[in-house]
Write an enzyme that holds these catalytic residues in place. Structure first.
Site, PDB file in Angstrom:
ATOM      1  N   HIS A 187     -13.003   2.965   8.603  1.00  0.00           N
ATOM      2  CA  HIS A 187     -12.274   1.794   8.099  1.00  0.00           C
ATOM      3  C   HIS A 187     -12.857   1.325   6.760  1.00  0.00           C
ATOM      4  O   HIS A 187     -13.186   0.147   6.598  1.00  0.00           O
ATOM      5  CB  HIS A 187     -12.282   0.674   9.137  1.00  0.00           C
ATOM      6  CG  HIS A 187     -11.047  -0.177   9.075  1.00  0.00           C
ATOM      7  ND1 HIS A 187     -10.327  -0.532  10.188  1.00  0.00           N
ATOM      8  CD2 HIS A 187     -10.397  -0.735   8.024  1.00  0.00           C
ATOM      9  CE1 HIS A 187      -9.294  -1.277   9.819  1.00  0.00           C
ATOM     10  NE2 HIS A 187      -9.314  -1.406   8.516  1.00  0.00           N
TER      11      HIS A 187
ATOM     12  N   GLU B  46     -11.576   1.867  17.724  1.00  0.00           N
ATOM     13  CA  GLU B  46     -12.674   1.724  16.745  1.00  0.00           C
ATOM     14  C   GLU B  46     -13.517   0.467  16.939  1.00  0.00           C
ATOM     15  O   GLU B  46     -14.682   0.439  16.554  1.00  0.00           O
ATOM     16  CB  GLU B  46     -12.120   1.721  15.317  1.00  0.00           C
ATOM     17  CG  GLU B  46     -11.331   0.458  14.952  1.00  0.00           C
ATOM     18  CD  GLU B  46     -10.809   0.493  13.514  1.00  0.00           C
ATOM     19  OE1 GLU B  46     -10.185   1.500  13.133  1.00  0.00           O
ATOM     20  OE2 GLU B  46     -11.025  -0.500  12.786  1.00  0.00           O
TER      21      GLU B  46
ATOM     22  N   ASP C  21      11.269   2.573   6.243  1.00  0.00           N
ATOM     23  CA  ASP C  21      10.856   1.178   6.390  1.00  0.00           C
ATOM     24  C   ASP C  21      12.101   0.403   6.813  1.00  0.00           C
ATOM     25  O   ASP C  21      13.175   0.623   6.247  1.00  0.00           O
ATOM     26  CB  ASP C  21      10.340   0.665   5.014  1.00  0.00           C
ATOM     27  CG  ASP C  21       9.625  -0.679   5.116  1.00  0.00           C
ATOM     28  OD1 ASP C  21      10.197  -1.602   5.732  1.00  0.00           O
ATOM     29  OD2 ASP C  21       8.524  -0.811   4.584  1.00  0.00           O
TER      30      ASP C  21
ATOM     31  N   THR D 202      -4.357   5.333   7.271  1.00  0.00           N
ATOM     32  CA  THR D 202      -5.308   4.320   6.786  1.00  0.00           C
ATOM     33  C   THR D 202      -4.795   2.932   7.164  1.00  0.00           C
ATOM     34  O   THR D 202      -5.195   1.938   6.567  1.00  0.00           O
ATOM     35  CB  THR D 202      -5.475   4.397   5.243  1.00  0.00           C
ATOM     36  OG1 THR D 202      -4.183   4.323   4.640  1.00  0.00           O
ATOM     37  CG2 THR D 202      -6.167   5.673   4.818  1.00  0.00           C
ATOM     38  N   SER D 203      -3.899   2.876   8.167  1.00  0.00           N
ATOM     39  CA  SER D 203      -3.294   1.592   8.503  1.00  0.00           C
ATOM     40  C   SER D 203      -3.954   0.957   9.726  1.00  0.00           C
ATOM     41  O   SER D 203      -4.842   0.114   9.582  1.00  0.00           O
ATOM     42  CB  SER D 203      -1.793   1.772   8.677  1.00  0.00           C
ATOM     43  OG  SER D 203      -1.166   0.535   8.570  1.00  0.00           O
ATOM     44  N   ARG D 204      -3.555   1.361  10.916  1.00  0.00           N
ATOM     45  CA  ARG D 204      -4.215   0.894  12.138  1.00  0.00           C
ATOM     46  C   ARG D 204      -4.196   2.044  13.148  1.00  0.00           C
ATOM     47  O   ARG D 204      -3.192   2.747  13.286  1.00  0.00           O
ATOM     48  CB  ARG D 204      -3.508  -0.328  12.737  1.00  0.00           C
ATOM     49  CG  ARG D 204      -3.772  -1.637  12.003  1.00  0.00           C
ATOM     50  CD  ARG D 204      -5.229  -2.098  12.088  1.00  0.00           C
ATOM     51  NE  ARG D 204      -5.469  -3.355  11.388  1.00  0.00           N
ATOM     52  CZ  ARG D 204      -5.876  -3.458  10.118  1.00  0.00           C
ATOM     53  NH1 ARG D 204      -6.117  -2.379   9.402  1.00  0.00           N
ATOM     54  NH2 ARG D 204      -6.078  -4.643   9.579  1.00  0.00           N
TER      55      ARG D 204
ATOM     56  N   ASP E  63      -8.730   6.869   8.653  1.00  0.00           N
ATOM     57  CA  ASP E  63      -9.677   5.808   8.299  1.00  0.00           C
ATOM     58  C   ASP E  63      -9.751   4.781   9.420  1.00  0.00           C
ATOM     59  O   ASP E  63     -10.547   3.845   9.354  1.00  0.00           O
ATOM     60  CB  ASP E  63      -9.232   5.127   6.994  1.00  0.00           C
ATOM     61  CG  ASP E  63     -10.263   4.125   6.498  1.00  0.00           C
ATOM     62  OD1 ASP E  63     -11.452   4.492   6.414  1.00  0.00           O
ATOM     63  OD2 ASP E  63      -9.886   2.973   6.203  1.00  0.00           O
TER      64      ASP E  63
ATOM     65  N   ILE F 115       0.837  -1.206   0.000  1.00  0.00           N
ATOM     66  CA  ILE F 115       0.000   0.000   0.000  1.00  0.00           C
ATOM     67  C   ILE F 115       0.872   1.257   0.000  1.00  0.00           C
ATOM     68  O   ILE F 115       0.610   2.215  -0.739  1.00  0.00           O
ATOM     69  CB  ILE F 115      -0.961  -0.019   1.214  1.00  0.00           C
ATOM     70  CG1 ILE F 115      -1.919  -1.207   1.089  1.00  0.00           C
ATOM     71  CG2 ILE F 115      -1.734   1.293   1.311  1.00  0.00           C
ATOM     72  CD1 ILE F 115      -2.751  -1.486   2.327  1.00  0.00           C
TER      73      ILE F 115
ATOM     74  N   CYS G  33       2.384   1.149   7.722  1.00  0.00           N
ATOM     75  CA  CYS G  33       3.085   0.013   8.325  1.00  0.00           C
ATOM     76  C   CYS G  33       2.093  -0.754   9.210  1.00  0.00           C
ATOM     77  O   CYS G  33       1.067  -0.211   9.603  1.00  0.00           O
ATOM     78  CB  CYS G  33       4.290   0.494   9.124  1.00  0.00           C
ATOM     79  SG  CYS G  33       3.870   1.615  10.448  1.00  0.00           S
ATOM     80  N   PRO G  34       2.386  -2.012   9.511  1.00  0.00           N
ATOM     81  CA  PRO G  34       1.457  -2.777  10.354  1.00  0.00           C
ATOM     82  C   PRO G  34       1.544  -2.328  11.810  1.00  0.00           C
ATOM     83  O   PRO G  34       2.542  -1.730  12.218  1.00  0.00           O
ATOM     84  CB  PRO G  34       1.947  -4.217  10.203  1.00  0.00           C
ATOM     85  CG  PRO G  34       3.366  -4.113   9.789  1.00  0.00           C
ATOM     86  CD  PRO G  34       3.530  -2.819   9.053  1.00  0.00           C
TER      87      PRO G  34
HETATM   88  P1  NAI Z   1       2.845  -4.930   3.655  1.00  0.00           P
HETATM   89  O1  NAI Z   1       3.138  -6.071   4.569  1.00  0.00           O
HETATM   90  O2  NAI Z   1       2.913  -5.135   2.175  1.00  0.00           O
HETATM   91  O3  NAI Z   1       3.808  -3.707   4.022  1.00  0.00           O
HETATM   92  C1  NAI Z   1       4.055  -3.242   5.329  1.00  0.00           C
HETATM   93  C2  NAI Z   1       5.429  -2.579   5.309  1.00  0.00           C
HETATM   94  O4  NAI Z   1       5.608  -1.908   6.556  1.00  0.00           O
HETATM   95  C3  NAI Z   1       6.587  -3.585   5.164  1.00  0.00           C
HETATM   96  O5  NAI Z   1       7.437  -3.181   4.104  1.00  0.00           O
HETATM   97  C4  NAI Z   1       7.310  -3.514   6.513  1.00  0.00           C
HETATM   98  O6  NAI Z   1       8.703  -3.714   6.418  1.00  0.00           O
HETATM   99  C5  NAI Z   1       6.980  -2.088   6.946  1.00  0.00           C
HETATM  100  N1  NAI Z   1       7.117  -1.822   8.364  1.00  0.00           N
HETATM  101  C6  NAI Z   1       6.928  -2.666   9.409  1.00  0.00           C
HETATM  102  N2  NAI Z   1       7.151  -1.999  10.580  1.00  0.00           N
HETATM  103  C7  NAI Z   1       7.488  -0.728  10.237  1.00  0.00           C
HETATM  104  C8  NAI Z   1       7.825   0.419  10.998  1.00  0.00           C
HETATM  105  N3  NAI Z   1       7.850   0.413  12.333  1.00  0.00           N
HETATM  106  N4  NAI Z   1       8.125   1.566  10.331  1.00  0.00           N
HETATM  107  C9  NAI Z   1       8.104   1.613   8.972  1.00  0.00           C
HETATM  108  N5  NAI Z   1       7.777   0.548   8.210  1.00  0.00           N
HETATM  109  C10 NAI Z   1       7.466  -0.600   8.829  1.00  0.00           C
HETATM  110  O7  NAI Z   1       1.404  -4.409   4.098  1.00  0.00           O
HETATM  111  P2  NAI Z   1       0.343  -3.593   3.219  1.00  0.00           P
HETATM  112  O8  NAI Z   1      -0.482  -4.531   2.418  1.00  0.00           O
HETATM  113  O9  NAI Z   1       1.044  -2.471   2.538  1.00  0.00           O
HETATM  114  O10 NAI Z   1      -0.598  -3.019   4.392  1.00  0.00           O
HETATM  115  C11 NAI Z   1      -0.134  -2.082   5.331  1.00  0.00           C
HETATM  116  C12 NAI Z   1      -1.144  -1.952   6.448  1.00  0.00           C
HETATM  117  O11 NAI Z   1      -2.333  -1.350   5.943  1.00  0.00           O
HETATM  118  C13 NAI Z   1      -1.638  -3.282   7.033  1.00  0.00           C
HETATM  119  O12 NAI Z   1      -0.766  -3.739   8.059  1.00  0.00           O
HETATM  120  C14 NAI Z   1      -2.987  -2.929   7.582  1.00  0.00           C
HETATM  121  O13 NAI Z   1      -2.843  -2.575   8.936  1.00  0.00           O
HETATM  122  C15 NAI Z   1      -3.414  -1.704   6.787  1.00  0.00           C
HETATM  123  N6  NAI Z   1      -4.597  -1.938   5.963  1.00  0.00           N
HETATM  124  C16 NAI Z   1      -5.672  -1.102   6.103  1.00  0.00           C
HETATM  125  C17 NAI Z   1      -6.809  -1.258   5.334  1.00  0.00           C
HETATM  126  C18 NAI Z   1      -7.987  -0.323   5.449  1.00  0.00           C
HETATM  127  O14 NAI Z   1      -9.069  -0.629   4.917  1.00  0.00           O
HETATM  128  N7  NAI Z   1      -7.861   0.816   6.105  1.00  0.00           N
HETATM  129  C19 NAI Z   1      -6.917  -2.362   4.365  1.00  0.00           C
HETATM  130  C20 NAI Z   1      -5.696  -3.142   4.232  1.00  0.00           C
HETATM  131  C21 NAI Z   1      -4.603  -2.946   5.025  1.00  0.00           C
END
Ligand code: NAI
Length: 327
Positions: A290, A258, A172, A227-229, A253, A153, A200-201
């Site tokens: 969300h 929540e 990252d 839009t993450s958590r 988001d 994302i 980030c997660p």
């Molecule tokens: P992904 O796993 O492809 O990428 C996450 C990236 O964050 C990785 O490259 C990882 O190395 C990096 N990371 C981990 N800890 C970090 C830190 N402390 N500082 C900086 N970078 C860090 O995950 P993706 O698919 O990009 O999703 C990201 C987040 O988006 C998910 O964990 C989820 O919480 C959130 N999400 C939200 C949605 C929504 O509807 N609002 C829908 C889908 C995901």
């Protein structure tokens, strides 16, 4: 075929899960999965759960007692799942990367809304108020976007920002190479960015990544997007930063408390979460519940991959999208 207990079921989930169902019996439950509701999974070999369902040690024990063998999360983030507690007792799957564009595009929508005050302009013109006073924004062209987390994302959002002619800096621990983007430390990103976006997660390490100290390092007048958590941001610290003008606008988001609120219609009840009420009272906060994932493409992919995970598990084949303890 096996039976699935499907928690926190909404009409938009059912549409695609029914359409793509290869033959499972699905019991849809509108309630969230908790220790109290786990009993509804009795006799179901699989449970399908979402972001605000609770899959902690107690729930896992309760599901095992009901005969459940797999929890298939229909989301990417799994911060609500205790993978350690499930080890050797229950299989865990999720749906990584179903549509990074859905979330990245929603993130940009939040930024555009905040910056050009579309939410206020929309309300005004509906009331035949055609005044422009107070609706001033800034050009995004030439500004610096700071992207925290360059996974699926974060990368998609960085590319959208590049399309707007913005400079992009990223941070990252495992940085991706994105054309035209510079990898920097979190501190440098906080100092340099006009827009900060979290991708980030949520983990033990990233809990309250943006706390009081982090806000003090930011440029005055920064836009903040999450839009993450929700729990990546300390809400009290954000409220202070909004009051002091350090944060010019926040597009959210997700929200740390929540669970139990988002995805539900609470319009007829008193909202007892004062921090959320304060956030919602500010004209420079745009909050969605969300919904960043909510596109046709994403919903279809979520259903398709969830069935793929379940099919592999029940056929005794290796599952690609396992949730492992420790990340
Ligand atoms: P992904 O796993 O492809 O990428 C996450 C990236 O964050 C990785 O490259 C990882 O190395 C990096 N990371 C981990 N800890 C970090 C830190 N402390 N500082 C900086 N970078 C860090 O995950 P993706 O698919 O990009 O999703 C990201 C987040 O988006 C998910 O964990 C989820 O919480 C959130 N999400 C939200 C949605 C929504 O509807 N609002 C829908 C889908 C995901």
């Amino acid at each position: 075929m096996e039976t699935i207990a499907f928690f926190d079921a909404k009409p938009y989930d059912r549409a695609w899960f029914d359409r793509l169902n290869p033959g499972y019996e699905i019991r849809y439950f509108e309630c969230r999965l908790t220790k109290e509701t786990a009993v509804l999974a009795r006799g179901c070999a699989a449970v399908c759960a979402f972001v605000n369902d609770r899959v902690d040690a107690d729930v896992i024990s309760a599901l095992c007692a009901e005969g459940c063998r797999i929890v298939a999360m229909r989301c990417a983030g799994v911060n609500n799942v205790d993978a350690q507690a499930a080890q050797g007792r229950l299989a865990l799957a999720h749906v990584p990367g179903y549509s990074p564009h859905a979330v990245a595009e929603h993130t940009m929508a939040l930024l555009l809304t905040l910056n050009r005050k579309l939410h206020r302009a929309w309300a005004r013109t509906r009331d035949f108020n055609f005044s422009l006073s107070g609706l001033e924004g800034v050009d995004l062209f030439g500004k610096t976007a700071g992207v925290v987390g360059t996974g699926r994302i974060g990368r998609a959002f960085a590319e959208i920002c590049r399309g707007f002619g913005m400079r992009v800096v990223c941070c990252d621990p495992y940085p991706a190479r994105i054309e035209g983007c510079r990898n920097v430390s979190l501190d440098a990103l906080l100092r340099e960015s006009d827009v900060i976006s979290l991708h980030c997660p949520l983990t033990k390490e990233s809990y309250h990544l943006l706390d009081t100290m982090a806000f003090l390092k930011m440029k005055k007048g920064v836009f903040l997007l999450n839009t993450s958590r929700g729990a990546l941001i300390d809400t009290e610290a954000l409220l202070h930063a909004l009051n002091s003008g350090r944060v010019r606008g926040a597009g959210l988001d997700v929200y740390e408390e929540e669970s139990g609120l988002f995805f539900e219609d609470r319009s007829g009840s008193i909202l007892r979460d004062d921090a959320l009420v304060l956030l919602l009272s500010k004209p420079n906060v745009v909050l969605t519940s969300h919904q960043a994932f909510l596109t046709d493409e994403a919903l279809r992919e979520i259903a398709r991959v969830t069935y793929e995970n379940l099919d592999a598990f029940f056929a005794g084949k290796p599952m690609e999208n396992i949730v492992r303890a420790g990340g």
